[in-house]
Design a protein around this motif. Structure first.
Motif, PDB file in Angstrom:
ATOM      1  N   ARG A   1     -10.951  -0.131   2.753  1.00 19.74           N
ATOM      2  CA  ARG A   1     -10.068   1.127   2.523  1.00 19.74           C
ATOM      3  C   ARG A   1      -9.156   0.484   1.326  1.00 19.74           C
ATOM      4  O   ARG A   1      -8.686  -0.473   1.267  1.00 19.74           O
ATOM      5  CB  ARG A   1      -9.317   1.157   3.781  1.00 19.74           C
ATOM      6  N   LYS A   2      -8.679   1.529   0.624  1.00 20.80           N
ATOM      7  CA  LYS A   2      -7.847   1.284  -0.593  1.00 20.80           C
ATOM      8  C   LYS A   2      -6.562   1.270  -0.227  1.00 20.80           C
ATOM      9  O   LYS A   2      -5.483   0.648  -1.109  1.00 20.80           O
ATOM     10  CB  LYS A   2      -8.041   2.175  -1.702  1.00 20.80           C
ATOM     11  N   GLY A   3      -5.932   1.978   0.813  1.00 19.53           N
ATOM     12  CA  GLY A   3      -4.516   1.862   1.299  1.00 19.53           C
ATOM     13  C   GLY A   3      -4.202   0.661   1.850  1.00 19.53           C
ATOM     14  O   GLY A   3      -4.926  -0.399   1.954  1.00 19.53           O
TER      15      GLY A   3
ATOM     16  N   GLN B   1      -1.605   5.973   4.590  1.00 17.88           N
ATOM     17  CA  GLN B   1      -2.634   6.830   4.090  1.00 17.88           C
ATOM     18  C   GLN B   1      -3.628   6.222   3.601  1.00 17.88           C
ATOM     19  O   GLN B   1      -3.562   5.384   2.649  1.00 17.88           O
ATOM     20  CB  GLN B   1      -1.924   7.687   3.160  1.00 17.88           C
ATOM     21  N   ARG B   2      -4.995   6.418   3.879  1.00 19.43           N
ATOM     22  CA  ARG B   2      -6.148   5.788   3.101  1.00 19.43           C
ATOM     23  C   ARG B   2      -6.011   4.307   3.370  1.00 19.43           C
ATOM     24  O   ARG B   2      -6.833   3.447   2.678  1.00 19.43           O
ATOM     25  CB  ARG B   2      -6.134   6.189   1.643  1.00 19.43           C
TER      26      ARG B   2
ATOM     27  N   ASP C   1      -5.506  10.408   6.475  1.00 13.66           N
ATOM     28  CA  ASP C   1      -6.846   9.602   6.265  1.00 13.66           C
ATOM     29  C   ASP C   1      -6.186   7.966   6.658  1.00 13.66           C
ATOM     30  O   ASP C   1      -6.046   7.271   5.916  1.00 13.66           O
ATOM     31  CB  ASP C   1      -7.431   9.796   4.991  1.00 13.66           C
TER      32      ASP C   1
END
Length: 455
Positions: free
Chosen positions: A186-188, A230-231, A271
């Motif tokens: 995940r990028k967050g 988020q994310r 998300d």
């Protein structure tokens, strides 16, 4: 790095035009005019990506796509002029990342190719992280329990499933949560919140956020931990200490995948991959009415248990080496004598990995710079283990009854404060007593705490 693209088309004009465009953009190219040629090249030396025409002579591009191994040896962008909508859909179903109609614009084709390459880069990075998680440097240890834990993390990490991490205090549950976040790609951010360390009146705004003016002192909008993650991934540590009224709100957030800030009316979509951790038996707590049963079953999609250190003695030495390297540098020389190893393995480690870290720090502070040796003398730095069993209470015969009771109370208060990271309000919730009364007992008994009651 010069990316190599395989162009598969029976039209020489297309091969020249698309090949020239790609070379102008810095790509290397190679070509095939039949499915058989393309299959041989993909098998022998897979390129960075494939641009594939469906209308090939003999075996079609769709047939080639269907018989390639899974996962595909390279990302595929379909470039075709006579394909039907059904064929386009079938190509995407078979793993193509995009479908571009002939004649393509340069921008459309280059964008499709760039996206395909970025997707493959992401998959390779995820695989690299999975492999990295299997190395001792992340979840340190050589026990069978840790080896199995690494395998499970590599398997469930890339999913979005809720995971409940269970284990005694100090076993490294947050470390496991961070490993799960890394495995997810995940990028967050990874965001952790200790539900036991935040006073109940502030916990709702801490988790879900608050609008300006929602309560006294709310002078600006506050973004909650869910939105901060988020994310990314949110760890709800010590979830068993969450008040019942907030448990209902958390359940709704998990079901609806949106939060409403305190004092607000507009839901915010989230998300976020949610992980929860606890040292309590939540199943029993739910049966006894101390934890919502519906929330327990929502959280426990995949329970993950972290064994206590006393049940994995093979991890003690590797962990100790990691801690001393952190304190003295990676080149530190650590020797564990047979007597020292026996002492370490015989110790019950009630504080688990956290206690071992404290031991390493004591060793570091009390020894001269340079190599470290854990022998029988060094093992004496281990925290003494309270005697157990009837008639073995320390102090009987030397302390008065009142002094014995006060000493027992000090131990209870210290453990509650340790679990609550020094926060008196959270400790009061753990012990189910009034915060003011608890603070007076803490002060009277000389127990250290991080906060004081507001006047």
């Amino acid at each position: 790095m010069n990316r190599r693209i395989l162009l598969v088309d029976d039209d020489e004009a297309v091969l020249r035009g698309v090949g020239g465009l790609l070379r102008d953009e810095g790509y290397g190219t190679e070509t095939a005019s039949t499915a058989a040629q393309a299959h041989e090249m993909l098998t022998r030396d897979p390129p960075s990506a494939v641009i594939l025409d469906l209308g090939l002579p003999g075996e079609s591009g769709l047939s080639l796509l269907a018989r390639l191994p899974r996962p595909l040896p390279a990302p595929v962008v379909v470039l075709s002029g006579g394909a039907t909508p059904g064929e386009a859909a079938q190509a995407l179903k078979l793993g193509a990342t995009d479908f571009v109609e002939k004649p393509p614009t340069a921008e459309r084709l280059l964008t499709a190719l760039s996206n395909a390459l970025a997707l493959r880069d992401l998959e390779e990075e995820r695989e690299r992280l999975r492999e990295e998680l299997a190395q001792p440097g992340n979840l340190v240890g050589e026990s069978a329990a840790i080896a199995e834990l690494r395998k499970v993390i590599a398997r469930v990490g890339p999913t979005d499933s809720l995971i409940l991490i269970e284990g005694e205090t100090g076993t490294g549950k947050e470390r496991v949560a961070r490993a799960l976040h890394l495995a997810s790609a995940r990028k967050g951010r990874f965001v952790a919140v200790n539900c036991a360390a935040i006073p109940a009146p502030l916990l709702e705004s801490e988790l879900f956020g608050a609008e300006k003016g929602a309560f006294t002192g709310a002078t600006a909008r506050r973004i909650g931990r869910f939105e901060q993650a988020q994310r990314g991934t949110l760890l709800l540590d010590e979830i068993g200490e969450l008040p019942l009224d907030l448990q209902a709100k958390l359940l709704r957030v998990l079901e609806e995948r949106e939060v409403t800030r305190l004092g607000g009316s507009t839901p915010v979509a989230i998300d976020v991959r949610v992980l929860a951790a606890t040292h309590r038996d939540l199943r029993r707590a739910s049966q006894e009415g101390r934890f919502r049963e519906d929330l327990y079953y929502r959280l426990a999609v995949f329970p993950l248990h972290v064994e206590p250190l006393r049940q994995r003695p093979d991890d003690i030495a590797p962990l100790l080496r990691a801690f001393t390297a952190d304190l003295r540098g990676p080149q530190v020389e650590l020797t564990v004598t047979p007597e020292g190893e026996r002492a370490l393995r015989a110790h019950p480690w009630p504080g688990n990995v956290r206690e071992l870290r404290n031991f390493a720090e004591r060793l570091h502070l009390l020894r001269d710079p340079g190599p470290l040796t854990v022998d029988a003398d060094a093992a004496a730095l281990l925290a003494p283990t309270p005697a157990k069993g009837p008639g073995t209470i320390a102090g009987i015969g030397t302390l008065s009854y009142r002094e014995l009771c006060e000493e027992a109370e000090r131990k209870i208060l210290r453990e509650a404060l340790e679990r609550s990271e020094g926060n008196v309000a959270a400790a009061a919730r753990l012990l189910k007593v009034d915060r003011g009364n608890l603070y007076r007992r803490i002060k009277a008994l000389g127990v250290a705490a991080d906060d004081e009651p507001s006047m």
